[in-house]
Design a protein around this motif. Structure first.
Motif, PDB file in Angstrom:
ATOM      1  N   THR A  27       0.913  -1.277   0.024  1.00 54.36           N
ATOM      2  CA  THR A  27       0.065   0.091   0.126  1.00 54.36           C
ATOM      3  C   THR A  27       0.920   1.149  -0.039  1.00 54.36           C
ATOM      4  N   GLU A  28       2.196   1.116  -0.123  1.00 50.27           N
ATOM      5  CA  GLU A  28       3.006   2.406  -0.130  1.00 50.27           C
ATOM      6  C   GLU A  28       2.700   3.175  -1.454  1.00 50.27           C
ATOM      7  N   PRO A  29       2.424   4.440  -1.258  1.00 57.14           N
ATOM      8  CA  PRO A  29       1.955   5.176  -2.352  1.00 57.14           C
ATOM      9  C   PRO A  29       3.360   5.815  -3.309  1.00 57.14           C
ATOM     10  N   ASN A  30       3.118   5.793  -4.516  1.00 53.54           N
ATOM     11  CA  ASN A  30       4.305   6.232  -5.194  1.00 53.54           C
ATOM     12  C   ASN A  30       4.127   7.867  -5.428  1.00 53.54           C
ATOM     13  N   ALA A  31       5.159   8.419  -6.060  1.00 53.22           N
ATOM     14  CA  ALA A  31       5.247   9.752  -6.271  1.00 53.22           C
ATOM     15  C   ALA A  31       4.046  10.302  -6.881  1.00 53.22           C
ATOM     16  N   GLU A  32       3.688   9.786  -7.990  1.00 51.61           N
ATOM     17  CA  GLU A  32       2.546   9.951  -9.052  1.00 51.61           C
ATOM     18  C   GLU A  32       1.321  10.054  -7.867  1.00 51.61           C
ATOM     19  N   ILE A  34       0.836  10.398  -4.840  1.00 53.56           N
ATOM     20  CA  ILE A  34       1.182  11.611  -3.930  1.00 53.56           C
ATOM     21  C   ILE A  34       0.842  13.090  -4.488  1.00 53.56           C
ATOM     22  N   GLU A  35       1.316  13.023  -5.737  1.00 54.67           N
ATOM     23  CA  GLU A  35       1.202  14.473  -6.515  1.00 54.67           C
ATOM     24  C   GLU A  35      -0.417  14.723  -6.779  1.00 54.67           C
ATOM     25  N   ARG A  36      -0.948  13.500  -7.235  1.00 56.13           N
ATOM     26  CA  ARG A  36      -2.443  13.356  -7.459  1.00 56.13           C
ATOM     27  C   ARG A  36      -3.412  13.888  -6.145  1.00 56.13           C
ATOM     28  N   ILE A  37      -2.865  13.385  -5.206  1.00 55.00           N
ATOM     29  CA  ILE A  37      -3.599  13.713  -3.762  1.00 55.00           C
ATOM     30  C   ILE A  37      -3.499  15.073  -3.671  1.00 55.00           C
ATOM     31  N   LYS A  38      -2.350  15.503  -3.704  1.00 60.79           N
ATOM     32  CA  LYS A  38      -2.188  17.019  -3.475  1.00 60.79           C
ATOM     33  C   LYS A  38      -2.634  17.964  -4.452  1.00 60.79           C
ATOM     34  N   ALA A  39      -2.893  17.599  -5.742  1.00 66.85           N
ATOM     35  CA  ALA A  39      -3.627  18.391  -6.810  1.00 66.85           C
ATOM     36  C   ALA A  39      -4.996  18.321  -6.386  1.00 66.85           C
ATOM     37  N   SER A  40      -5.566  17.110  -5.782  1.00 68.00           N
ATOM     38  CA  SER A  40      -7.073  16.946  -5.740  1.00 68.00           C
ATOM     39  C   SER A  40      -7.487  17.872  -4.350  1.00 68.00           C
ATOM     40  N   GLY A  41      -6.684  18.236  -3.428  1.00 70.24           N
ATOM     41  CA  GLY A  41      -6.957  18.668  -2.093  1.00 70.24           C
ATOM     42  C   GLY A  41      -6.493  20.205  -2.239  1.00 70.24           C
ATOM     43  N   SER A  42      -7.288  21.013  -3.148  1.00 72.98           N
ATOM     44  CA  SER A  42      -6.604  22.484  -3.438  1.00 72.98           C
ATOM     45  C   SER A  42      -7.088  23.320  -2.399  1.00 72.98           C
ATOM     46  N   ASN A  43      -6.290  24.247  -1.959  1.00 74.56           N
ATOM     47  CA  ASN A  43      -6.754  25.186  -0.645  1.00 74.56           C
ATOM     48  C   ASN A  43      -7.952  26.228  -1.258  1.00 74.56           C
ATOM     49  N   SER A  44      -8.397  26.387  -2.554  1.00 77.98           N
ATOM     50  CA  SER A  44      -9.431  27.009  -2.823  1.00 77.98           C
ATOM     51  C   SER A  44     -11.060  26.396  -2.362  1.00 77.98           C
TER      52      SER A  44
END
Length: 82
Positions: A27-32, A34-44
């Motif tokens: 279940t270890e996430p790869n870099a892709e 992690i980037e998708r998760i960061k992009a989906s949780g935008s601050n706006s």
């Protein structure tokens, strides 16, 4: 040998430890991901709860720099010329 409780304990420990380690690797996430998760949780798109938390943290920062207590507002003094 299987009736020995210490031997059974070691077997159970190794079995569950191995399963835990395998699940960790599986279940270890790869870099892709992690980037998708960061992009989906935008601050706006902050929820009302997140906005209240941000406001509270801002007030705490102001209280830390000014020394004024957060829990009790300072009384407003009206200056009247008599």
């Amino acid at each position: 040998m299987l009736s020995n409780p210490y031997f059974k304990s070691v077997l159970w420990l190794l079995g569950f430890g191995g399963m835990g380690y395998g699940l960790m690797l599986l279940t270890e996430p790869n870099a892709e991901k992690i980037e998708r998760i960061k992009a989906s949780g935008s601050n706006s798109k902050q929820s009302a709860d997140d906005q209240r938390k941000a406001l509270f943290m801002k007030r705490l920062q102001e209280a830390a720099t000014t020394g004024a207590p957060v829990y009790r507002p300072q009384p407003q003094v009206d200056k009247k010329d008599s």
